[in-house]
Structure formats: structure tokens, C-alpha cells
Design a protein around this motif. Structure first.
Motif, mmCIF file in Angstrom:
data_model
loop_
_atom_site.group_PDB
_atom_site.id
_atom_site.type_symbol
_atom_site.label_atom_id
_atom_site.label_comp_id
_atom_site.label_asym_id
_atom_site.label_seq_id
_atom_site.Cartn_x
_atom_site.Cartn_y
_atom_site.Cartn_z
ATOM 1 N N THR A 45 36.553 36.718 47.106
ATOM 2 C CA THR A 45 35.394 36.922 46.236
ATOM 3 C C THR A 45 34.764 38.295 46.468
ATOM 4 O O THR A 45 35.004 38.948 47.484
ATOM 5 C CB THR A 45 34.323 35.842 46.482
ATOM 6 O OG1 THR A 45 33.764 36.023 47.797
ATOM 7 C CG2 THR A 45 34.915 34.447 46.368
ATOM 8 N N GLY A 46 33.955 38.697 45.491
ATOM 9 C CA GLY A 46 33.199 39.938 45.609
ATOM 10 C C GLY A 46 34.067 41.180 45.645
ATOM 11 O O GLY A 46 33.730 42.164 46.308
ATOM 12 N N THR B 262 35.332 44.584 44.635
ATOM 13 C CA THR B 262 34.865 45.758 43.903
ATOM 14 C C THR B 262 35.817 46.913 44.177
ATOM 15 O O THR B 262 36.095 47.233 45.335
ATOM 16 C CB THR B 262 33.436 46.138 44.321
ATOM 17 O OG1 THR B 262 32.548 45.051 43.993
ATOM 18 C CG2 THR B 262 32.972 47.393 43.597
ATOM 19 N N GLN C 9 34.378 44.750 39.472
ATOM 20 C CA GLN C 9 33.030 44.683 40.034
ATOM 21 C C GLN C 9 32.708 43.234 40.355
ATOM 22 O O GLN C 9 32.634 42.394 39.452
ATOM 23 C CB GLN C 9 31.999 45.245 39.038
ATOM 24 C CG GLN C 9 30.561 45.252 39.548
ATOM 25 C CD GLN C 9 30.344 46.257 40.672
ATOM 26 O OE1 GLN C 9 30.886 47.364 40.638
ATOM 27 N NE2 GLN C 9 29.564 45.874 41.672
ATOM 28 N N ASP C 10 32.587 42.929 41.641
ATOM 29 C CA ASP C 10 32.208 41.591 42.098
ATOM 30 C C ASP C 10 33.127 40.508 41.512
ATOM 31 O O ASP C 10 32.677 39.445 41.090
ATOM 32 C CB ASP C 10 30.748 41.311 41.728
ATOM 33 C CG ASP C 10 30.172 40.138 42.512
ATOM 34 O OD1 ASP C 10 30.649 39.885 43.638
ATOM 35 O OD2 ASP C 10 29.259 39.469 41.991
ATOM 36 N N GLU D 272 33.790 40.433 49.600
ATOM 37 C CA GLU D 272 32.734 39.697 50.295
ATOM 38 C C GLU D 272 33.288 38.584 51.166
ATOM 39 O O GLU D 272 32.770 38.316 52.248
ATOM 40 C CB GLU D 272 31.736 39.126 49.282
ATOM 41 C CG GLU D 272 30.871 40.189 48.616
ATOM 42 C CD GLU D 272 29.826 39.590 47.700
ATOM 43 O OE1 GLU D 272 29.754 38.340 47.616
ATOM 44 O OE2 GLU D 272 29.088 40.356 47.064
#
Length: 213
Positions: free
Chosen positions: A164-165, A167, A176-177, A202
Motif C-alpha cells: 500500500t501507499g 508513490t 500516488q498512494d 507505506e
């Protein structure tokens, strides 16, 4: 003083020009037939390690004479592959970086095991990668700078059920994310737009594969 970088030459696909990857201060480990490759090309391994079931007795004797240290183990009564044994020895040197050359070959089980082995590097805060003629493979659990190494594509594959997350900056197809789940091909065949790109995530573990045909 610990070496900054350890190179492991192992028994997969190794091209002769891969010796040009060696830098003056590298600590060099040859695993099984990878040690023979080094010796045949005039390179003295700091350590030659493995069960050496892929070489003849005469070849093993050449490896013994041409290596600073030789470590042998039983080809049956062992719990580690030759590459993992070499990787453990590399981590014992407390380097900043470990590069495995010849870690991808015709045995898919060994190739996947070697890719997963990079997780051990992350756990020890050691940058780990796999290099061959067509691929440069690295692993991140946080952020990574991707430099132009002469490969055409940059592909992202989750090594956990999802990442996840995500970028991306400096890529033809930015994200992006974003989230990529295992089994999705969203991250395949991206490209750098300049000499360097950055990847941030993330959560999860992300394989970053620079490749060319």
C-alpha cells in the motif's frame, strides 16, 4: 573494518563480463560452481563455500588453491542451499550491501528462494540485490532510489499479499498512494524518465525488477 559491499557469485546463469561488476574493495564469495567461475577468470575469492557437488575433484582442488578460505559441507546432510550459506557468510561481514550474481537460473525453486533471501538482508538493514544479464532485482519495505543501470523496464511486484501507499516519482507512469495486490500486473513494464526515480511505500514488501530483453 567491514567491507562496504559483498559480491556472491553462485551457480546460476553467469556471463563472463559479470566480472566487470567487481570493484577494488569488494569482498568476494564464490558459492559452489560460482567459485569455479571466479577462479577460471583469474579472480581470487575471499571465501569459497558450498558442497561443491557441481564440480569435479580436480576443479575443487583448483578452487582450494586459488581461494583465501574454503568452507565445504556435506551435499546431503545440510539445511541450507549453497547460496544461502554464502549469504549468511556475507551478512557475517556486516556490509552495507550484498549483490548476488548467478542467483537466477534454470531451477525456479532456487531462483525464488534466492529472491526471497533478500528479505534477510532487509531484516539486517543490508541492501540486497540480484544481478544478471537481463535483470537487476531489489526489495524494499519503505523507500528506494532506482538508478538507470542500462535496463529498459522497471517492474513492481508485491512480495506480500498487498503493498500500500505506493508513490512513484521520475517514472513514465507515476503512481500516488496506490495499492498493488499479489496477482495484479499494474506495476509491470514501467520506465524511468531520467537517470533516477524514487519509490515510496507505506506497508508491505515490494520487489523492484529492472529488466531488458
Amino acid at each position: 573494518m567491514p567491507p562496504r559491499r559483498v559480491l556472491i557469485f553462485t551457480g546460476g546463469n553467469i556471463k563472463k563480463d559479470s566480472i566487470h561488476e567487481i570493484q577494488e574493495d569488494d569482498f568476494i564469495i564464490g558459492a559452489d560452481k560460482g567459485a569455479l567461475f571466479l577462479v577460471d577468470n583469474g579472480i581470487q575469492p575471499d571465501i569459497a563455500a558450498g558442497d561443491f557437488d557441481s564440480v569435479t575433484e580436480d576443479e575443487l582442488e583448483r578452487i582450494r588453491k586459488s581461494s583465501r578460505k574454503l568452507f565445504t559441507c556435506d551435499p546431503v546432510d545440510k539445511n541450507l542451499t549453497d547460496t544461502e550459506l554464502a549469504f549468511e557468510m556475507a551478512l557475517d561481514q556486516r556490509p552495507e550491501e550484498v549483490v548476488m550474481i548467478g542467483a537466477i537460473g534454470s531451477r525456479l525453486d532456487h531462483s525464488l528462494a534466492n529472491i526471497q533471501m533478500m528479505l534477510r538482508g532487509l531484516q539486517h538493514k543490508v541492501v540486497s540485490s540480484i544481478l544478471d544479464e537481463h535483470n537487476y532485482i531489489s526489495l524494499t519495505g519503505s523507500s528506494l532510489k532506482v538508478k538507470d543501470r542500462g535496463f529498459t523496464y522497471v517492474s513492481l511486484l508485491p512480495l506480500t499479499p498487498e503493498v500500500t501507499g505506493i508513490t512513484l516519482n521520475g517514472f513514465m507512469y507515476p503512481l500516488q498512494d496506490a495499492t498493488i495486490q499479489m496477482g495484479q500486473s499494474l506495476g509491470i513494464s514501467n520506465r524511468l524518465t531520467g537517470h533516477e526515480g524514487t519509490i515510496q511505500i507505506e506497508s508491505g514488501l515490494l520487489l523492484v525488477i529492472q529488466s531488458k530483453d
